[in-house]
Design a protein around this motif. Structure first.
Motif, PDB file in Angstrom:
ATOM      1  N   LEU A  69      59.377  -1.042  24.031  1.00 33.59           N
ATOM      2  CA  LEU A  69      60.189  -0.695  25.144  1.00 33.59           C
ATOM      3  C   LEU A  69      59.281  -0.448  26.181  1.00 33.59           C
ATOM      4  O   LEU A  69      57.971   0.270  26.265  1.00 33.59           O
ATOM      5  N   LEU A  70      59.510  -0.655  27.772  1.00 30.67           N
ATOM      6  CA  LEU A  70      58.691  -0.060  28.617  1.00 30.67           C
ATOM      7  C   LEU A  70      59.310   0.959  29.138  1.00 30.67           C
ATOM      8  O   LEU A  70      60.301   1.331  28.706  1.00 30.67           O
ATOM      9  N   GLY A  71      58.282   2.063  30.076  1.00 25.13           N
ATOM     10  CA  GLY A  71      58.808   2.963  30.730  1.00 25.13           C
ATOM     11  C   GLY A  71      60.233   2.851  31.507  1.00 25.13           C
ATOM     12  O   GLY A  71      61.179   3.719  31.380  1.00 25.13           O
ATOM     13  N   MET A  72      60.358   1.760  32.204  1.00 22.88           N
ATOM     14  CA  MET A  72      61.380   1.623  32.871  1.00 22.88           C
ATOM     15  C   MET A  72      62.620   1.312  31.989  1.00 22.88           C
ATOM     16  O   MET A  72      63.867   1.473  32.512  1.00 22.88           O
ATOM     17  N   ASP A  73      62.653   0.675  30.789  1.00 22.91           N
ATOM     18  CA  ASP A  73      63.387   0.395  29.935  1.00 22.91           C
ATOM     19  C   ASP A  73      64.088   1.807  29.565  1.00 22.91           C
ATOM     20  O   ASP A  73      65.486   1.901  29.366  1.00 22.91           O
ATOM     21  N   LEU A  74      63.106   2.905  29.378  1.00 24.60           N
ATOM     22  CA  LEU A  74      63.480   4.233  28.822  1.00 24.60           C
ATOM     23  C   LEU A  74      64.217   4.881  30.048  1.00 24.60           C
ATOM     24  O   LEU A  74      65.532   5.662  29.689  1.00 24.60           O
ATOM     25  N   VAL A  75      64.224   4.650  31.256  1.00 26.70           N
ATOM     26  CA  VAL A  75      64.790   5.357  32.294  1.00 26.70           C
ATOM     27  C   VAL A  75      66.311   4.510  32.437  1.00 26.70           C
ATOM     28  O   VAL A  75      67.242   5.458  32.320  1.00 26.70           O
ATOM     29  N   ARG A  76      66.477   3.276  31.972  1.00 25.43           N
ATOM     30  CA  ARG A  76      67.906   2.643  32.058  1.00 25.43           C
ATOM     31  C   ARG A  76      68.537   3.182  30.810  1.00 25.43           C
ATOM     32  O   ARG A  76      69.743   3.449  31.058  1.00 25.43           O
ATOM     33  N   LEU A  77      68.021   3.067  29.781  1.00 28.13           N
ATOM     34  CA  LEU A  77      68.640   3.682  28.514  1.00 28.13           C
ATOM     35  C   LEU A  77      69.160   5.057  28.634  1.00 28.13           C
ATOM     36  O   LEU A  77      70.161   5.566  28.311  1.00 28.13           O
ATOM     37  N   GLY A  78      68.234   5.877  29.323  1.00 24.50           N
ATOM     38  CA  GLY A  78      68.556   7.552  29.434  1.00 24.50           C
ATOM     39  C   GLY A  78      69.804   7.317  30.268  1.00 24.50           C
ATOM     40  O   GLY A  78      71.022   8.482  30.021  1.00 24.50           O
ATOM     41  N   LEU A  79      69.782   6.779  31.212  1.00 26.16           N
ATOM     42  CA  LEU A  79      71.054   6.811  32.288  1.00 26.16           C
ATOM     43  C   LEU A  79      72.416   6.310  31.604  1.00 26.16           C
ATOM     44  O   LEU A  79      73.360   6.938  31.748  1.00 26.16           O
ATOM     45  N   GLU A  80      72.172   5.288  31.021  1.00 18.77           N
ATOM     46  CA  GLU A  80      73.361   4.590  30.267  1.00 18.77           C
ATOM     47  C   GLU A  80      73.812   5.405  29.374  1.00 18.77           C
ATOM     48  O   GLU A  80      75.087   5.535  28.890  1.00 18.77           O
ATOM     49  N   ARG A  81      72.995   6.074  28.582  1.00 17.35           N
ATOM     50  CA  ARG A  81      73.461   6.829  27.417  1.00 17.35           C
ATOM     51  C   ARG A  81      73.771   8.346  27.217  1.00 17.35           C
ATOM     52  O   ARG A  81      73.905   8.782  26.286  1.00 17.35           O
ATOM     53  N   ILE A 128      67.567  -3.708  20.865  1.00 14.99           N
ATOM     54  CA  ILE A 128      67.908  -2.279  20.006  1.00 14.99           C
ATOM     55  C   ILE A 128      69.421  -2.323  19.920  1.00 14.99           C
ATOM     56  O   ILE A 128      70.190  -3.210  20.795  1.00 14.99           O
ATOM     57  N   ASP A 129      69.726  -1.418  19.244  1.00 16.13           N
ATOM     58  CA  ASP A 129      71.003  -1.614  18.822  1.00 16.13           C
ATOM     59  C   ASP A 129      71.709  -0.835  20.080  1.00 16.13           C
ATOM     60  O   ASP A 129      71.508  -0.112  20.900  1.00 16.13           O
ATOM     61  N   GLN A 130      73.110  -1.563  20.286  1.00 20.42           N
ATOM     62  CA  GLN A 130      74.227  -1.023  21.212  1.00 20.42           C
ATOM     63  C   GLN A 130      74.635   0.292  20.780  1.00 20.42           C
ATOM     64  O   GLN A 130      75.091   0.429  19.574  1.00 20.42           O
ATOM     65  N   VAL A 131      75.022   1.003  21.606  1.00 18.90           N
ATOM     66  CA  VAL A 131      76.037   2.416  21.248  1.00 18.90           C
ATOM     67  C   VAL A 131      77.346   1.911  21.732  1.00 18.90           C
ATOM     68  O   VAL A 131      77.857   1.154  22.472  1.00 18.90           O
ATOM     69  N   PRO A 132      78.191   2.827  21.139  1.00 23.44           N
ATOM     70  CA  PRO A 132      79.629   2.494  21.473  1.00 23.44           C
ATOM     71  C   PRO A 132      80.245   2.745  22.657  1.00 23.44           C
ATOM     72  O   PRO A 132      81.098   2.452  23.154  1.00 23.44           O
ATOM     73  N   GLU A 133      79.379   3.764  23.413  1.00 25.29           N
ATOM     74  CA  GLU A 133      79.822   4.142  24.702  1.00 25.29           C
ATOM     75  C   GLU A 133      78.869   4.205  25.602  1.00 25.29           C
ATOM     76  O   GLU A 133      77.807   4.856  25.207  1.00 25.29           O
ATOM     77  N   THR A 134      78.676   3.416  26.859  1.00 25.39           N
ATOM     78  CA  THR A 134      77.699   3.768  27.916  1.00 25.39           C
ATOM     79  C   THR A 134      78.245   4.214  29.152  1.00 25.39           C
ATOM     80  O   THR A 134      79.773   4.019  29.351  1.00 25.39           O
ATOM     81  N   TYR A 135      77.573   4.760  30.179  1.00 22.65           N
ATOM     82  CA  TYR A 135      78.114   5.353  31.380  1.00 22.65           C
ATOM     83  C   TYR A 135      77.800   4.407  32.417  1.00 22.65           C
ATOM     84  O   TYR A 135      76.816   3.822  32.431  1.00 22.65           O
ATOM     85  N   ALA A 136      78.451   4.540  33.643  1.00 20.12           N
ATOM     86  CA  ALA A 136      78.378   3.858  34.922  1.00 20.12           C
ATOM     87  C   ALA A 136      76.893   4.331  35.503  1.00 20.12           C
ATOM     88  O   ALA A 136      76.700   5.579  35.574  1.00 20.12           O
ATOM     89  N   VAL A 137      76.131   3.328  35.950  1.00 14.01           N
ATOM     90  CA  VAL A 137      74.830   3.557  36.653  1.00 14.01           C
ATOM     91  C   VAL A 137      74.761   2.945  37.991  1.00 14.01           C
ATOM     92  O   VAL A 137      75.274   1.897  38.057  1.00 14.01           O
TER      93      VAL A 137
END
Length: 74
Positions: free
Chosen positions: A55-67, A7-16
């Motif tokens: 996407l897997l549910g676990m992918d959504l967990v990581r994406l939610g936290l990073e973004r 998927i496309d990367q976003v300009p900013e992600t957060y530490a997890v």
């Protein structure tokens, strides 16, 4: 690059901090620098699963936290 698709990367992600199996990109649970915490839970249904890679549910967990900097955004 997620577990099965890209998927496309976003300009900013957060530490997890993540708890994740070694075989996939996503996470079982985690927290980010803004205090957002997410956990994965299996949900069983009777609908057939799509044959396409997704996407897997676990992918959504990581994406939610990073973004997301709030639970509502996640």
């Amino acid at each position: 690059q997620c577990t099965y698709i890209e998927i496309d990367q976003v300009p900013e992600t957060y530490a997890v901090v993540l708890s994740r199996p070694s075989w996939l990109w996503g996470a079982e649970m985690g927290a980010n620098e803004h205090g957002v915490c997410i956990g994965n839970e299996a949900v069983w249904g009777r609908e057939e699963v799509c044959d396409e890679e997704a996407l897997l549910g676990m992918d959504l967990v990581r994406l939610g936290l990073e973004r997301a900097d709030t639970a509502e955004k996640a």
